[in-house]
Design an enzyme around this catalytic site. Structure first.
Site, PDB file in Angstrom:
ATOM      1  N   PHE A   1     -60.314   6.740 -10.549  1.00  0.00           N
ATOM      2  CA  PHE A   1     -61.139   7.314  -9.485  1.00  0.00           C
ATOM      3  C   PHE A   1     -62.565   6.749  -9.443  1.00  0.00           C
ATOM      4  O   PHE A   1     -63.276   6.932  -8.456  1.00  0.00           O
ATOM      5  CB  PHE A   1     -61.209   8.849  -9.594  1.00  0.00           C
ATOM      6  CG  PHE A   1     -59.902   9.537  -9.335  1.00  0.00           C
ATOM      7  CD1 PHE A   1     -59.414   9.680  -8.050  1.00  0.00           C
ATOM      8  CD2 PHE A   1     -59.142  10.024 -10.382  1.00  0.00           C
ATOM      9  CE1 PHE A   1     -58.201  10.305  -7.798  1.00  0.00           C
ATOM     10  CE2 PHE A   1     -57.919  10.649 -10.150  1.00  0.00           C
ATOM     11  CZ  PHE A   1     -57.451  10.791  -8.864  1.00  0.00           C
TER      12      PHE A   1
ATOM     13  N   HIS B   1     -53.375  15.933  -4.433  1.00  0.00           N
ATOM     14  CA  HIS B   1     -54.254  14.789  -4.661  1.00  0.00           C
ATOM     15  C   HIS B   1     -55.469  14.883  -3.732  1.00  0.00           C
ATOM     16  O   HIS B   1     -55.360  15.381  -2.606  1.00  0.00           O
ATOM     17  CB  HIS B   1     -53.479  13.490  -4.390  1.00  0.00           C
ATOM     18  CG  HIS B   1     -54.153  12.267  -4.893  1.00  0.00           C
ATOM     19  ND1 HIS B   1     -55.135  11.602  -4.176  1.00  0.00           N
ATOM     20  CD2 HIS B   1     -53.978  11.568  -6.047  1.00  0.00           C
ATOM     21  CE1 HIS B   1     -55.533  10.559  -4.864  1.00  0.00           C
ATOM     22  NE2 HIS B   1     -54.859  10.505  -6.002  1.00  0.00           N
TER      23      HIS B   1
ATOM     24  N   SER C   1     -48.334  14.729  -6.965  1.00  0.00           N
ATOM     25  CA  SER C   1     -47.014  14.703  -7.597  1.00  0.00           C
ATOM     26  C   SER C   1     -46.874  13.607  -8.643  1.00  0.00           C
ATOM     27  O   SER C   1     -46.179  13.780  -9.647  1.00  0.00           O
ATOM     28  CB  SER C   1     -45.927  14.539  -6.521  1.00  0.00           C
ATOM     29  OG  SER C   1     -46.118  13.335  -5.794  1.00  0.00           O
TER      30      SER C   1
ATOM     31  N   ASN D   1     -55.685   5.886 -15.635  1.00  0.00           N
ATOM     32  CA  ASN D   1     -54.656   5.495 -14.672  1.00  0.00           C
ATOM     33  C   ASN D   1     -53.330   5.294 -15.388  1.00  0.00           C
ATOM     34  O   ASN D   1     -53.292   4.908 -16.566  1.00  0.00           O
ATOM     35  CB  ASN D   1     -55.039   4.207 -13.951  1.00  0.00           C
ATOM     36  CG  ASN D   1     -55.969   4.444 -12.782  1.00  0.00           C
ATOM     37  OD1 ASN D   1     -55.782   5.383 -12.019  1.00  0.00           O
ATOM     38  ND2 ASN D   1     -56.971   3.584 -12.634  1.00  0.00           N
TER      39      ASN D   1
ATOM     40  N   GLN E   1     -53.303   6.891 -10.660  1.00  0.00           N
ATOM     41  CA  GLN E   1     -52.088   6.083 -10.493  1.00  0.00           C
ATOM     42  C   GLN E   1     -52.306   4.637 -10.884  1.00  0.00           C
ATOM     43  O   GLN E   1     -51.826   4.190 -11.919  1.00  0.00           O
ATOM     44  CB  GLN E   1     -51.567   6.176  -9.066  1.00  0.00           C
ATOM     45  CG  GLN E   1     -50.208   5.518  -8.872  1.00  0.00           C
ATOM     46  CD  GLN E   1     -49.554   5.908  -7.545  1.00  0.00           C
ATOM     47  OE1 GLN E   1     -50.063   6.726  -6.796  1.00  0.00           O
ATOM     48  NE2 GLN E   1     -48.412   5.323  -7.268  1.00  0.00           N
ATOM     49  N   ASP E   2     -53.022   3.860 -10.067  1.00  0.00           N
ATOM     50  CA  ASP E   2     -53.339   2.499 -10.450  1.00  0.00           C
ATOM     51  C   ASP E   2     -54.736   2.153  -9.958  1.00  0.00           C
ATOM     52  O   ASP E   2     -55.323   2.886  -9.159  1.00  0.00           O
ATOM     53  CB  ASP E   2     -52.282   1.502  -9.962  1.00  0.00           C
ATOM     54  CG  ASP E   2     -52.261   1.314  -8.464  1.00  0.00           C
ATOM     55  OD1 ASP E   2     -52.742   2.213  -7.738  1.00  0.00           O
ATOM     56  OD2 ASP E   2     -51.755   0.277  -8.002  1.00  0.00           O
TER      57      ASP E   2
ATOM     58  N   TYR F   1     -58.186   0.572  -8.195  1.00  0.00           N
ATOM     59  CA  TYR F   1     -58.561   0.149  -6.847  1.00  0.00           C
ATOM     60  C   TYR F   1     -58.301  -1.357  -6.732  1.00  0.00           C
ATOM     61  O   TYR F   1     -58.498  -2.106  -7.687  1.00  0.00           O
ATOM     62  CB  TYR F   1     -60.037   0.432  -6.586  1.00  0.00           C
ATOM     63  CG  TYR F   1     -60.377   1.906  -6.564  1.00  0.00           C
ATOM     64  CD1 TYR F   1     -59.836   2.750  -5.588  1.00  0.00           C
ATOM     65  CD2 TYR F   1     -61.257   2.443  -7.494  1.00  0.00           C
ATOM     66  CE1 TYR F   1     -60.155   4.094  -5.557  1.00  0.00           C
ATOM     67  CE2 TYR F   1     -61.590   3.792  -7.466  1.00  0.00           C
ATOM     68  CZ  TYR F   1     -61.036   4.621  -6.495  1.00  0.00           C
ATOM     69  OH  TYR F   1     -61.352   5.955  -6.470  1.00  0.00           O
TER      70      TYR F   1
END
Length: 290
Positions: free
Chosen positions: A144, A254, A233, A190, A130-131, A133
């Site tokens: 990740f 996730h 999702s 990401n 997603q984005d 850290y």
């Protein structure tokens, strides 16, 4: 297209940037004495080629200004047109202002780190995040993954736990740096590539999603037999552009502690990905090589 000569030896027409719309063109014409009498002239093939060459060079200069940091050569060659688009120019202005006013992760030099680990043509597995850290010393341009010596965050710990169950010989590496996967063709991408310190999702909706959608779409259209791992999702929604007749898509929850029990634990995506790669004639990933 014709041009009327007014007696000058050459006419140079140069486009400009207005309202974030890029229009950069260079037109060169050399006219003979006979044509100087007022006759019109059709642009020659050589002149048209020169115009196109000038246009491409101008777009490359604009793209270089927008992205002055290292970008893998093959990635720049295939998706570099995105860097010159109005939305990307606006995005880069926003990120530049953010960096002046607050702390932004990852560092400028690491935003496109994911493009430097392997050529775009060598990608074989795509894991969408997603984005970045948002705590100090973590983000370095790979979804990740965290910089050493930072400890793996909870989601990455759950990934390692699944690997221990799924892949023979996998042992916790004692760090969270997934660079070695990237070198093997695992794209850890990401959706949003920057974030304000301590403010997760703070750079969402600014244009990064358009750019990373373009990356996923290019991979889907131009490569074949990739394995996409869509966890949660958010990643699954982003993966809607993937051509599932050309590629393999594995979906589950996730690995976050809040959802790991909803399907991620026991999904065996890593061994399944290797089986699918072999079926496509590709070399499997050495997941233990960290």
């Amino acid at each position: 297209m014709t041009w009327q000569n007014n007696g000058e030896a050459a006419v140079f027409v140069k486009g400009s940037l207005r309202n974030n719309n890029t229009l950069i063109q260079s037109l060169f014409m050399n006219m003979s004495e006979e044509q100087a009498s007022g006759e019109s002239m059709q642009l020659s093939e050589e002149q048209l080629c020169q115009i196109e060459k000038n246009r491409r060079a101008a777009l490359q200069r604009l793209a270089s200004r927008n992205v002055p940091v290292p970008v893998g050569e093959s990635w720049r060659r295939h998706i570099g047109t995105e860097f010159a688009k109005p939305y990307f120019t606006k995005l880069m202005s926003f990120v530049t202002i953010e960096r002046k006013c607050s702390t932004v992760y990852p560092s400028l030099e690491q935003v496109f780190y994911w493009t430097t680990l392997c050529a775009i043509e060598d990608v074989k597995v795509v894991i969408l995040g997603q984005d970045p850290y948002h705590h100090p010393g973590q983000a370095h341009g790979l979804a990740f993954s965290v910089l050493r010596p930072k400890s793996p965050p909870p989601s990455l710990e759950n990934i390692f736990m699944e690997l221990q169950e799924d892949i023979d010989g996998f042992q916790h590496p004692g760090h969270g740096d997934l660079t070695e996967w990237g070198k093997q063709g695992v794209l850890l991408l990401n959706s949003v590539l920057t974030v304000r310190a301590h403010q997760p999702t703070s750079h969402e909706g600014r244009g990064w999603e358009i750019f990373t959608d373009a990356v996923v779409l290019w991979l889907s259209r131009n490569l074949k037999g990739l394995v996409f791992l869509l966890w949660g999702s958010y990643a699954q929604k982003k993966g809607r552009v993937i051509d599932r007749k050309r590629h393999h898509v594995l979906e589950t929850s996730h690995p976050s502690p809040y959802s790991v029990h909803l399907g991620f634990s026991g999904c065996r995506h890593f061994s399944k990905a290797n089986m699918l790669l072999k079926a496509s004639g590709k070399k499997p990933v050495e997941w233990t090589a960290l």
